[in-house]
Write a protein that holds these residues in place. Structure first.
Motif, short mmCIF file in Angstrom:
data_model
loop_
_atom_site.label_atom_id
_atom_site.label_comp_id
_atom_site.label_asym_id
_atom_site.label_seq_id
_atom_site.Cartn_x
_atom_site.Cartn_y
_atom_site.Cartn_z
N THR A 83 0.84 -1.19 0.00
CA THR A 83 0.00 0.00 0.00
C THR A 83 0.88 1.25 0.00
OG1 THR A 83 -0.15 0.01 2.42
CG2 THR A 83 -1.89 -1.15 1.20
N VAL A 84 0.30 2.34 -0.48
CA VAL A 84 1.02 3.60 -0.62
C VAL A 84 0.33 4.67 0.23
CG1 VAL A 84 1.68 5.41 -2.24
CG2 VAL A 84 1.79 3.01 -2.95
N PRO A 85 1.03 5.27 1.19
CA PRO A 85 0.42 6.33 2.00
C PRO A 85 0.14 7.58 1.17
CG PRO A 85 2.43 5.47 3.02
CD PRO A 85 2.40 4.96 1.62
N VAL A 86 -0.95 8.26 1.48
CA VAL A 86 -1.29 9.51 0.80
C VAL A 86 -1.58 10.58 1.85
CG1 VAL A 86 -2.27 8.27 -1.16
CG2 VAL A 86 -3.78 9.05 0.67
N TYR A 87 -1.48 11.86 1.41
CA TYR A 87 -1.94 12.95 2.27
C TYR A 87 -2.84 13.87 1.46
CZ TYR A 87 1.65 16.15 0.32
OH TYR A 87 2.44 16.94 -0.52
N GLY A 88 -3.89 14.35 2.10
CA GLY A 88 -4.82 15.26 1.45
C GLY A 88 -4.18 16.62 1.25
N ALA B 286 1.05 6.23 -8.30
CA ALA B 286 0.73 5.13 -7.40
C ALA B 286 1.62 3.91 -7.60
CB ALA B 286 -0.74 4.75 -7.54
N ASP B 287 1.77 3.46 -8.84
CA ASP B 287 2.54 2.23 -9.09
C ASP B 287 4.02 2.42 -8.82
OD1 ASP B 287 0.60 0.13 -10.52
OD2 ASP B 287 0.07 2.13 -11.21
N VAL B 288 4.59 3.51 -9.32
CA VAL B 288 6.02 3.71 -9.11
C VAL B 288 6.31 4.03 -7.65
CG1 VAL B 288 6.06 6.19 -9.69
CG2 VAL B 288 8.08 4.77 -10.08
N ALA B 289 5.39 4.68 -6.96
CA ALA B 289 5.59 4.95 -5.54
C ALA B 289 5.67 3.65 -4.75
CB ALA B 289 4.45 5.82 -5.00
#
Length: 381
Positions: A138-143, A320-323
């Motif tokens: 999974t990849v963390p995100v921030y708003g 998303a994928d490369v992250a």
């Protein structure tokens, strides 16, 4: 040429053609940061075709980037083996030497590179993250949003939607309004943001280079009581000495605010200079500007070699994928404008609920399907 079975890298398969288009989408409200205001966003798409399949890449840039693809890049890529993406990347970078790579040319190269990687994954019938090799599930995100043009209720609704609605535990707002001439309002908005998101969520700010050096240090010190842990571009990202001075000032005593920059990196030497200057605590990299996935991975490795994490700037579905393939990733920016546009233009978009996205769940390539007919009204090139 059409094929019903995936190709393997041992089979030479030429890129048949690159198609390019551009769309301009109005914002859903007036938007601004410290140094710029805008009411629309332009996205430039590249579709790379081979073996009966199509790979999709894009960049957020003026329509002129589409002209660069058509006039300067397509002839360098078409006919090359679709599996030899580094060779295509070198050819493009060399081909724009006299035009100048930084800026629009690099955005165009990025869109082509993204399309080629997506095409390669689709030809091999693999999710792009599988082709690249995952370092995480999974990849963390921030708003990210909180524009300086937002009134308090609009800002509160956006932040609350991320933190309390989607349970994204880290959010960012814009400060540095009017090139740093509205510091009292900047700090009031920070206080309001903290009140809305509560004490547990992380709060970030982006000054977009709006402050001068000493002003940025004073503002940074004022941010500490509100638990701000990320101070993006406190001064211009071109002022490497200024970034380092602010960074050094904000690690004294109880000051722990990270200084970040890098989103305007259009080639690898840019990131090397920023790292060598000791300018940042976390390096921002934008796959739609830096030269695509090919250069993004190099920048991430360069940062890793110097003990730095990277954060992916904007364009979340391009990242998303490369992250997921980067071991030293901190997070991906879930940027309001680009999330909105990518949700309009693609089927198969990701769900950030809980603060992470999981790439590779929607089939081969990046898992996205372009809704060409549905968004035709926005087409400008």
């Amino acid at each position: 040429m059409t094929t019903d079975t995936p190709k393997s890298p041992s089979t030479c398969l030429p890129v048949e053609r690159l198609d390019v288009s551009a769309y301009t989408v109005p914002t859903d409200a007036p938007e601004a940061d410290a140094t710029l205001a805008w009411d629309s966003t332009t996205i430039v798409f590249v579709e790379a075709r081979a073996g009966g399949l199509t790979g999709i890449g894009w960049t957020y840039a003026p329509p002129a980037a589409a002209d660069v693809v058509r006039d300067q890049l397509a002839g360098l890529v078409e006919g090359r083996d679709v599996f030899d993406i580094p060779a295509a990347h070198v050819a493009q970078c060399q081909g724009v030497r006299n035009a100048g790579r930084p800026g629009i040319a690099s955005c165009a190269i990025s869109a082509v590179d993204l399309a080629l990687w997506d095409l390669k994954a689709r030809l091999m019938d693999l999710p792009l993250v599988r082709l690249l090799g995952a370092a995480r599930d999974t990849v963390p995100v921030y708003g990210s949003g909180g524009f300086t043009t937002y009134h308090d209720s609009h800002l509160a609704a956006q932040l609350s939607g991320w933190v309390h609605g989607q349970h994204i535990p880290q959010v960012k707002i814009k400060i540095g309004e009017a090139c740093g001439r509205s510091v009292p309002r900047d700090l009031q908005r920070v206080r309001s943001a903290r009140k809305v998101i509560g004490g547990d969520a992380e709060l970030y700010v982006d000054a977009a280079g709006g402050y001068n050096r000493k002003q940025a240090i004073r503002v940074g010190e004022a941010l500490v009581p509100h638990g701000v842990g990320w101070f993006e571009e406190p001064v211009s990202s071109d002022d490497l000495t200024g970034l380092r001075l602010v960074r050094d000032a904000l690690v004294r005593d109880a000051l722990v605010c990270d200084v970040t920059a890098g989103e305007y990196g259009y080639d690898l030497p840019y990131f090397a200079r920023m790292i060598a200057a000791g300018a940042v605590d976390c390096l921002q990299v934008d796959v739609t500007r830096c030269g695509g996935i090919t250069e993004f991975l190099r920048a991430a490795s360069l940062a890793h070699a110097h003990g730095l994490e990277i954060s992916a700037h904007c364009a979340p579905h391009a990242h998303a994928d490369v992250a997921a393939a980067v071991p030293n990733l901190r997070h991906v920016e879930w940027f309001h404008d680009h999330v909105r546009i990518e949700s309009m233009f693609f089927a198969g978009v990701l769900d950030p609920s809980g603060g992470t996205v999981r790439p590779g769940q929607n089939g081969p390539g990046n898992g996205l399907v372009l809704r060409s007919e549905e968004v035709e009204e926005y087409r400008v090139a």
